[in-house]
Design an enzyme around this catalytic site. Sequence first.
Site, PDB file in Angstrom:
ATOM      1  N   ARG A  89      -6.114  -0.234  -4.449  1.00  0.00           N
ATOM      2  CA  ARG A  89      -5.202   0.756  -5.017  1.00  0.00           C
ATOM      3  C   ARG A  89      -4.339   0.097  -6.082  1.00  0.00           C
ATOM      4  O   ARG A  89      -3.826  -1.017  -5.893  1.00  0.00           O
ATOM      5  CB  ARG A  89      -4.334   1.349  -3.909  1.00  0.00           C
ATOM      6  CG  ARG A  89      -3.483   2.537  -4.348  1.00  0.00           C
ATOM      7  CD  ARG A  89      -3.293   3.491  -3.197  1.00  0.00           C
ATOM      8  NE  ARG A  89      -4.561   4.124  -2.840  1.00  0.00           N
ATOM      9  CZ  ARG A  89      -4.803   4.655  -1.653  1.00  0.00           C
ATOM     10  NH1 ARG A  89      -3.896   4.614  -0.706  1.00  0.00           N
ATOM     11  NH2 ARG A  89      -5.955   5.227  -1.409  1.00  0.00           N
ATOM     12  N   ASP A 110      13.997   4.977  10.913  1.00  0.00           N
ATOM     13  CA  ASP A 110      14.492   3.737  10.328  1.00  0.00           C
ATOM     14  C   ASP A 110      15.815   3.390  11.006  1.00  0.00           C
ATOM     15  O   ASP A 110      16.166   3.967  12.027  1.00  0.00           O
ATOM     16  CB  ASP A 110      14.603   3.821   8.797  1.00  0.00           C
ATOM     17  CG  ASP A 110      15.673   4.809   8.324  1.00  0.00           C
ATOM     18  OD1 ASP A 110      16.463   5.300   9.153  1.00  0.00           O
ATOM     19  OD2 ASP A 110      15.718   5.084   7.117  1.00  0.00           O
ATOM     20  N   PRO A 139       8.763  12.581   3.847  1.00  0.00           N
ATOM     21  CA  PRO A 139       8.248  11.366   4.481  1.00  0.00           C
ATOM     22  C   PRO A 139       6.886  10.886   3.994  1.00  0.00           C
ATOM     23  O   PRO A 139       6.405   9.851   4.463  1.00  0.00           O
ATOM     24  CB  PRO A 139       8.154  11.771   5.959  1.00  0.00           C
ATOM     25  CG  PRO A 139       7.833  13.227   5.916  1.00  0.00           C
ATOM     26  CD  PRO A 139       8.584  13.762   4.723  1.00  0.00           C
ATOM     27  N   ARG A 170       0.833  -1.204   0.000  1.00  0.00           N
ATOM     28  CA  ARG A 170       0.000   0.000   0.000  1.00  0.00           C
ATOM     29  C   ARG A 170       0.864   1.250   0.000  1.00  0.00           C
ATOM     30  O   ARG A 170       0.618   2.194  -0.766  1.00  0.00           O
ATOM     31  CB  ARG A 170      -0.931  -0.009   1.208  1.00  0.00           C
ATOM     32  CG  ARG A 170      -1.852   1.203   1.293  1.00  0.00           C
ATOM     33  CD  ARG A 170      -2.751   1.100   2.523  1.00  0.00           C
ATOM     34  NE  ARG A 170      -3.538   2.307   2.715  1.00  0.00           N
ATOM     35  CZ  ARG A 170      -4.352   2.507   3.752  1.00  0.00           C
ATOM     36  NH1 ARG A 170      -4.478   1.575   4.678  1.00  0.00           N
ATOM     37  NH2 ARG A 170      -5.032   3.635   3.862  1.00  0.00           N
ATOM     38  N   SER A 176      14.666   0.755   5.718  1.00  0.00           N
ATOM     39  CA  SER A 176      13.281   0.909   6.163  1.00  0.00           C
ATOM     40  C   SER A 176      12.511  -0.403   6.196  1.00  0.00           C
ATOM     41  O   SER A 176      11.293  -0.392   6.407  1.00  0.00           O
ATOM     42  CB  SER A 176      12.548   1.915   5.266  1.00  0.00           C
ATOM     43  OG  SER A 176      12.359   1.395   3.972  1.00  0.00           O
ATOM     44  N   GLY A 203      23.342  11.830   3.946  1.00  0.00           N
ATOM     45  CA  GLY A 203      22.481  11.179   4.927  1.00  0.00           C
ATOM     46  C   GLY A 203      23.010  11.457   6.317  1.00  0.00           C
ATOM     47  O   GLY A 203      23.900  10.755   6.812  1.00  0.00           O
ATOM     48  N   PHE A 204      22.482  12.498   6.943  1.00  0.00           N
ATOM     49  CA  PHE A 204      22.999  12.940   8.237  1.00  0.00           C
ATOM     50  C   PHE A 204      22.990  11.819   9.269  1.00  0.00           C
ATOM     51  O   PHE A 204      23.910  11.690  10.086  1.00  0.00           O
ATOM     52  CB  PHE A 204      22.160  14.124   8.742  1.00  0.00           C
ATOM     53  CG  PHE A 204      22.314  14.406  10.210  1.00  0.00           C
ATOM     54  CD1 PHE A 204      23.435  15.059  10.699  1.00  0.00           C
ATOM     55  CD2 PHE A 204      21.347  13.995  11.124  1.00  0.00           C
ATOM     56  CE1 PHE A 204      23.586  15.310  12.051  1.00  0.00           C
ATOM     57  CE2 PHE A 204      21.492  14.244  12.481  1.00  0.00           C
ATOM     58  CZ  PHE A 204      22.610  14.899  12.946  1.00  0.00           C
ATOM     59  N   LEU A 205      21.970  10.964   9.262  1.00  0.00           N
ATOM     60  CA  LEU A 205      21.806   9.993  10.334  1.00  0.00           C
ATOM     61  C   LEU A 205      22.886   8.926  10.301  1.00  0.00           C
ATOM     62  O   LEU A 205      23.637   8.739  11.264  1.00  0.00           O
ATOM     63  CB  LEU A 205      20.410   9.384  10.256  1.00  0.00           C
ATOM     64  CG  LEU A 205      19.260  10.383  10.429  1.00  0.00           C
ATOM     65  CD1 LEU A 205      17.926   9.705  10.171  1.00  0.00           C
ATOM     66  CD2 LEU A 205      19.279  10.991  11.821  1.00  0.00           C
ATOM     67  N   ASP A 206      22.978   8.194   9.190  1.00  0.00           N
ATOM     68  CA  ASP A 206      24.021   7.175   9.102  1.00  0.00           C
ATOM     69  C   ASP A 206      25.411   7.806   9.173  1.00  0.00           C
ATOM     70  O   ASP A 206      26.331   7.245   9.769  1.00  0.00           O
ATOM     71  CB  ASP A 206      23.875   6.369   7.812  1.00  0.00           C
ATOM     72  CG  ASP A 206      23.170   5.037   8.037  1.00  0.00           C
ATOM     73  OD1 ASP A 206      23.565   4.304   8.957  1.00  0.00           O
ATOM     74  OD2 ASP A 206      22.225   4.727   7.302  1.00  0.00           O
ATOM     75  N   GLU A 256      27.157   8.511   2.956  1.00  0.00           N
ATOM     76  CA  GLU A 256      26.693   8.425   4.345  1.00  0.00           C
ATOM     77  C   GLU A 256      27.689   7.732   5.264  1.00  0.00           C
ATOM     78  O   GLU A 256      27.350   7.389   6.397  1.00  0.00           O
ATOM     79  CB  GLU A 256      25.343   7.694   4.399  1.00  0.00           C
ATOM     80  CG  GLU A 256      25.370   6.312   3.773  1.00  0.00           C
ATOM     81  CD  GLU A 256      24.005   5.648   3.713  1.00  0.00           C
ATOM     82  OE1 GLU A 256      23.059   6.159   4.325  1.00  0.00           O
ATOM     83  OE2 GLU A 256      23.898   4.599   3.056  1.00  0.00           O
ATOM     84  N   ARG A 270      16.498   0.532  -3.837  1.00  0.00           N
ATOM     85  CA  ARG A 270      17.692   0.563  -2.989  1.00  0.00           C
ATOM     86  C   ARG A 270      18.024  -0.843  -2.529  1.00  0.00           C
ATOM     87  O   ARG A 270      17.261  -1.473  -1.799  1.00  0.00           O
ATOM     88  CB  ARG A 270      17.499   1.483  -1.782  1.00  0.00           C
ATOM     89  CG  ARG A 270      18.763   1.589  -0.919  1.00  0.00           C
ATOM     90  CD  ARG A 270      18.801   2.795  -0.006  1.00  0.00           C
ATOM     91  NE  ARG A 270      17.822   2.766   1.054  1.00  0.00           N
ATOM     92  CZ  ARG A 270      17.826   3.588   2.117  1.00  0.00           C
ATOM     93  NH1 ARG A 270      18.775   4.503   2.227  1.00  0.00           N
ATOM     94  NH2 ARG A 270      16.892   3.510   3.041  1.00  0.00           N
TER      95      ARG A 270
END
Length: 703
Positions: A293, A611, A521, A122, A256, A437-440, A412, A320
């Site tokens: 859908r 994630d 998002p 979905r 994710s 990618g700031f997070l990784d 990243e 990915r």
Amino acid sequence: MPDRAGLQVADELTSFVEIEVLPGLGLAPEDFWQGAADILDRFAPKNRALLDTRDELQAVIDDWWSARRGQPLDVAEQTAFLQQIGYLVDAPAPFQVGTQNVDAEVATLAGPQLVVPSLNARFVLNAANARWGSLYDALYGTDALGDLPPPGGYDQARGARVVAQAKAFLDEAVPLAGGSWADLREPSGGIELKDPSQYAGQRDEGARHIRLFRHNGLHIEVVFDRSHPVGATDPSGIADVVLEAALSTIVDLEDSVAAVDAEDKVAAYRNWLGLMTGALSETFDKGGRAMTRTLNADRTYQTPGGGELSLPGRSLLFVRNVGHLMTTPAIHLADGSEAPEGIVDAILTSLIGLYDLRRLGRYRNSREGSIYIVKPKMHGPAEAAFTSALFDAVEDLLGLPRHTIKVGVMDEERRTSANLAACIAAVKDRIVFINTGFLDRTGDEIHTAMQAGPMIRKGEIKGSKWIAAYEARNVAIGLACGLNGRAQIGKGMWAAPDRMAEMLEQKAAHPRTGANTAWVPSPTAATLHALHYHQTDVFALRDEIASRPVPGLEDLLTLPLAQGRNWTEAEVVQELENNAQGLLGYVVRWVDQGVGCSKVPDIHDVGLMEDRATLRISSQHMANWLLHGVCTRDQVEAALLKMAAKVDAQNAGDPLYTPMASDPDRSLAFQAARALVFEGVEQPNGYTEPLLHAFRLRVKGEA
């Protein structure tokens, strides 16, 4: 597990490939499996060697920092050391990438990008269909106007504010020859624009009359419909303004999703197959009604000259793959070991991509004949070169011209950031995407210098010197290497889907950096973020941006160390609890329910899209403070237990949720969170996947 060319392949994967994929392509199973086995035989040992190099470099770096602990940071000394051990390589001579056959959504247009978990059909459909979005709906249903809609039915006053804001946008993007869109009356004689070339076409559907305009490469539909409740009361009969929004979407097999075995992998591959054939559909309950859908069709218009214009109804789709680290039990090699998951992904997602390349699907994805794969978590140019060689081999297996498979390089990891030009050079004829990618990237910053000393508080890291250098270098190096007009230069995610007013204010900065895409998002967020690409002509800025000098390495290599910083016990507890709450809120859904990405309430009950990358920061930060004595093991345990109770309360309305705090010793999710902290120093590059997979497999085994 059936034997296929010496590989032991799980029943689910064997059936999927041989019954659902290969027949439609006219490929013989024995030829495919033999080719796949040959690729795995060639590349699995190289994959392992690259991972060994990561471990060897980290061990040398750990020793070097340990010997200098407590000394002032000397960036020049660190740089020389990293060059000596081969972590930093010589920058390549100036070059321009040579990527060919790139779709406009990637090369010459600027707009939002979605990332969607491949396991949720979905969500996948929603994201693919987010190429077009109603501006009226996005403004009305969010806090984009500064407040939320009142409960109950349609609010006329709010609707009027929406219409006013949308028409103000039209005045900026598509100005009339005279007056304002707010003053426009029923345009029986057509719409006179200040720039007539912005008019692109029209479509009439009974009472609906759609007029198409173009600005900064993006399309805008103005829908006139007197039969619609909004259009019936509008002076000009405008019922909606529809924006071309998510130009591209990344269908994610990595951060994710929680895909730990053959069952999970096949479910993800099956959704990718459904996208490539156009047959993907999902039926769900909404308000007591069953809804189905499917993928949206293309949109056609009559051009001013009497011809026909067709525009895509869907985002251009990337897929990915996973990085180099993990293996998958879906395939075992001849020696009994699990196959590298990234190699399997490359083979199977490209195989499925043949449906699009051969025009066997209901719709086209790439009109230029390319397969788009994003490759995450690569460390340096040798790993990028490995990926390019792997894609060469997959192209040979599938009979594809060289460089049909394009690659997106996610910047990243610290070693990639510091060697970005060399990484781009390693894939220069197939690269179509770089992004930050700031997070990784922060997780790797912490882990790489784990032994150097305690890091500053997590919230302060965003203001670090290295972050600004990282973001600026990514764009500058990409432009210097010729990505303009050939590839996307992207920026990271807005994590708060319920805070659209704040997103509209802050994310406007991304196009101004020269980035022609940034992550959002949700489809609604994509519609709102599209406004920023009308405000800023990204490509017009790039010549000026490219004329600036590329920032050097000094700032990038300046660590966020808390040198001489002393925190109160209350500050330490606050930081631990903030990290522990985010850690547990994500891990409990991943381990217990197999949910790899969802809106997780933070410690202040603000929903954030989380994630594995956010998990990597929290776990590594806690491990770092524990290692350096900023906190004690007892303080960490106390924070985890206290926050387990909070997370339980936040999930009290979920019938599938299993509480942690009442019996933490029996909760595998709680034990996984503990392990991520207390074993965080030993985890390869600080990645969370090995522990998450192990605990999730235990949960699935007990089900």
